[in-house]
Design a protein around this motif. Structure first.
Motif: not given
Length: 659
Positions: A43-53, A55-67
């Motif tokens: 199990i990944l136990d790094s809060e920093r990496i969790k937050q970055e992941l 954030s990336f997924l949210d951004r990717e989801n937003h861009l995917t929705q736009l196109i």
């Protein structure tokens, strides 16, 4: 600086934690137990990496929705939009349905509950569902959630209340009860209501605690019966009957009838809400009044009702606009009522066109006819009473201006049937029944003498303190009598000794007064009443004390003689049916009336005007002395003064001034 192995270890731990927190070193934890459950053991136990992941997924989801040509909306957004539309549609449909039900079935049903543990609320919800299933527009709310200022607008009410603590209201009903119990602005007379109280009788095993059982429900029911609606209006102002329904089954039936006719003849006015709202005037026709009985003009003058139960005429039934005399058979079964009309006490000094009057027998009413007959009597007065002169507007003048036969014909034409002739009855007195009386269910009742109804502590008479101590242990009720005294009612056999002891301790059991004092009554007069011309309540005890000296000398201590006093001629203490009456004319000055009937069946008559105290005593002393010596067996003082010619006999108002 020298370093130690301990410093090196701490430094490594700090650097490791910093690296993990910053995401330089991805930290995985291994749990072998998860592998047994078929789950990933690392199990990944790094809060920093969790937050970055994230954030990336949210951004990717937003861009995917736009196109995308057809975006996928958030489930939360979709549900909110759909629920809002559906809720709005449902609300509109429900509103339309409720309006339809209101038009088909009349006023809706409001169910108010007080509940701590959910039992009362559950019962209220079930009642609401049952009502809706039967086509009734029903609402269900906690008492504290209902806007108290709107309660008088509700036509059909059900209160369902559980019992908390020492007979207290539940938490969600206390503010409601606090407001309802302390204000006089709320009346339930326009509403049909029912009270369902929940309580556990086994919770109060001791008999002295029985008062707490279902206490909130009982308090609500008692409060709903009281009102001051149209207290000074040209409407039916009051209905009076013997106050204790536990004396006999007939007494209980009569009190139930009194409640019903009072509710039936109460005005349906919404004038208060039309005129006042949040202490501001309301302009225009905000609320329309509808009076099914009184109409737009109400009555020409006030209207009063009394119900008597022979052989006791404690309510002075003949002194009221409308009277009912209960008729029972030999087995104590209520057969119906003799109906009287045209009584009234008010008059004006030096105006012979005004006079007191006695009610006359109109006919006999069966129990099921009584309310309808009362309504028609009132409506004839509404349509034919004098609206030009308020001093000539009472029912007594309407009947005297025409006659009783005319009035009976008018009433019967509206009824659609003839009334039966009056039945035989017998009155013996118009006083209260002092002392102990045993009623139904083997319960005891004690009627105590309280002079002029004033509950105060005075030297040698701790009436208020005594009643306060009795109230701490009394499980029954307190009832006010028509002659200003007090009944301790509904006392069990085992509780009677304790009440007797307290009555004796505070001298409230004292009935060793003269018959004159026990049959005395006054109005409040000065300083309370703005119409008073002379003293009454504060002075009558003094006059009676001086008359008692004469009474004792004549050997008449035990003789019941009615004496009444008022501070003006309006007749609030019903003086014109007393054997002796003093009616205030000026400060310290009274008109003396004599010859009334002992049980209220005959008017007295003016004997002398403008008498001071010494004049009153001087006139009555020789009469009382002669009465003691020359009376016939069983003859009352009022009968005696007529037989001796002190005044002429009079029965109805027209004879009052020899018109």
């Amino acid at each position: 600086m020298a370093t130690t192995s301990e410093d090196t270890t701490i430094t490594v731990l700090k650097e490791t934690k910093l690296a993990v927190d910053n995401g330089y070193w991805p930290l995985y934890r291994w749990n072998p137990e998860l592998e047994k459950e078929g789950k990933e053991p690392f199990i990944l136990d790094s809060e920093r990496i969790k937050q970055e992941l994230q954030s990336f997924l949210d951004r990717e989801n937003h861009l995917t929705q736009l196109i995308r040509s057809r975006p996928n909306y958030s489930p939360l957004l979709t549900n909110s939009l759909e629920s809002e539309v559906k809720s709005r549609q449902k609300s509109l449909a429900q509103s339309a349905y409720e309006k339809l039900l209101g038009g088909l079935t009349g006023p809706p049903l409001l169910i108010l509950f007080g509940s701590d543990n959910g039992n009362a609320e559950g019962l209220a919800r079930r009642l609401q569902k049952g009502a809706i299933a039967r086509g009734v527009n029903a609402r269900c709310l906690a008492m504290d959630d209902f806007p108290i200022e709107d309660i008088t607008l509700e036509k059909n009410l059900v209160f369902i209340c559980s019992t908390a603590g020492q007979g207290e209201f539940p938490q969600n009903a206390r503010e409601f009860w606090k407001h309802v119990s302390t204000t006089t602005d709320i009346s339930f007379t326009e509403s049909r209501y029912a009270v369902f109280g929940l309580g556990d009788s086994h919770y109060w095993p001791r008999e002295e605690d029985a008062i707490y059982y279902n206490k909130p429900g009982k308090d609500l029911d008692a409060r709903s019966l009281l009102d001051t609606l149209a207290a000074c209006g040209d409407v039916n102002r009051n209905v009076m009957c013997n106050p204790n329904p536990l004396i006999s089954e007939v007494h209980a039936e009569v009190q139930d009838f009194a409640k019903k006719i009072s509710a039936h003849l109460s005005p349906r006015t919404s004038a208060y809400h039309e005129i006042w709202l949040d202490d501001k005037m309301v302009a225009g026709q905000a609320v329309q009044d509808f009076e099914p009985l009184y109409g737009p003009t109400y009555l020409p003058r006030k209207f009063k009702i009394a119900i008597a139960i022979p052989p006791n005429n404690d309510v002075d039934v003949f002194a009221h606009d409308l009277g009912y005399i209960a008729i029972s058979d030999d087995n104590g079964k209520l057969l119906g009522y003799n109906v009287t009309v045209g009584g009234g006490m008010g008059m004006t000094h030096n105006n012979k066109k005004t006079y007191p009057n006695l009610g006359q027998l109109l006919g006999f009413s069966r129990p099921e006819q009584a309310i309808e007959i009362g309504e028609k009597v009132m409506l004839v007065q509404r349509d034919f009473g004098d609206r030009m002169n308020r001093k000539h507007a009472r029912l007594k003048y309407t009947i005297d201006d025409r006659d009783l036969d005319w009035f009976r014909d008018e009433v019967e034409s509206r009824l659609g049937y003839k009334m039966d002739p009056p039945k035989e009855y017998k009155f013996e007195n118009n006083a209260d029944r002092y002392g102990w009386t045993k009623g139904v269910d083997d319960k005891w009742h004690f009627c105590m003498y309280i002079e002029n109804g004033r509950v105060v502590d005075s030297p040698g008479e701790a009436i208020k303190s005594g009643l306060r101590e009795i109230a701490k242990v009394h499980k029954g009720d307190f009832r006010l009598t028509p002659n200003q005294h007090l009944i301790l009612g509904n006392i069990s056999e085992q509780d009677k000794p304790q009440i007797e002891e307290l009555l004796k301790k505070y001298k409230l059991d004292n009935l060793q007064f003269t018959g004159l004092r026990l049959n005395s009554m006054s109005c409040v007069a000065l300083p309370t009443c703005g119409l008073a011309m002379a003293e009454s309540e504060r002075y009558l005890p003094t006059l009676v004390s001086k008359l008692e000296i004469i009474i004792e000398e004549c050997g008449l201590r035990g003789d019941a003689i009615t004496i009444r006093m008022t501070g003006c001629p309006n007749g609030c203490a019903r003086p014109y049916v007393a054997e002796i009456a003093c009616v205030g004319k000026a400060l310290g000055t009274y008109n003396l009336y004599l010859g009334g009937g002992f049980y209220g069946q005959r008017l007295n008559k003016l004997y002398k005007e403008s008498l001071k105290e010494e004049d009153i005593l001087g006139e009555l002393k020789p009469m009382l002395s002669r009465y003691a010596k020359e009376r016939n067996d069983g003859e009352r003082f009022g009968d005696f003064v007529i037989r001796m010619g002190y005044v002429k006999a009079t029965k109805y108002g027209k004879d009052f001034h020899d018109l």
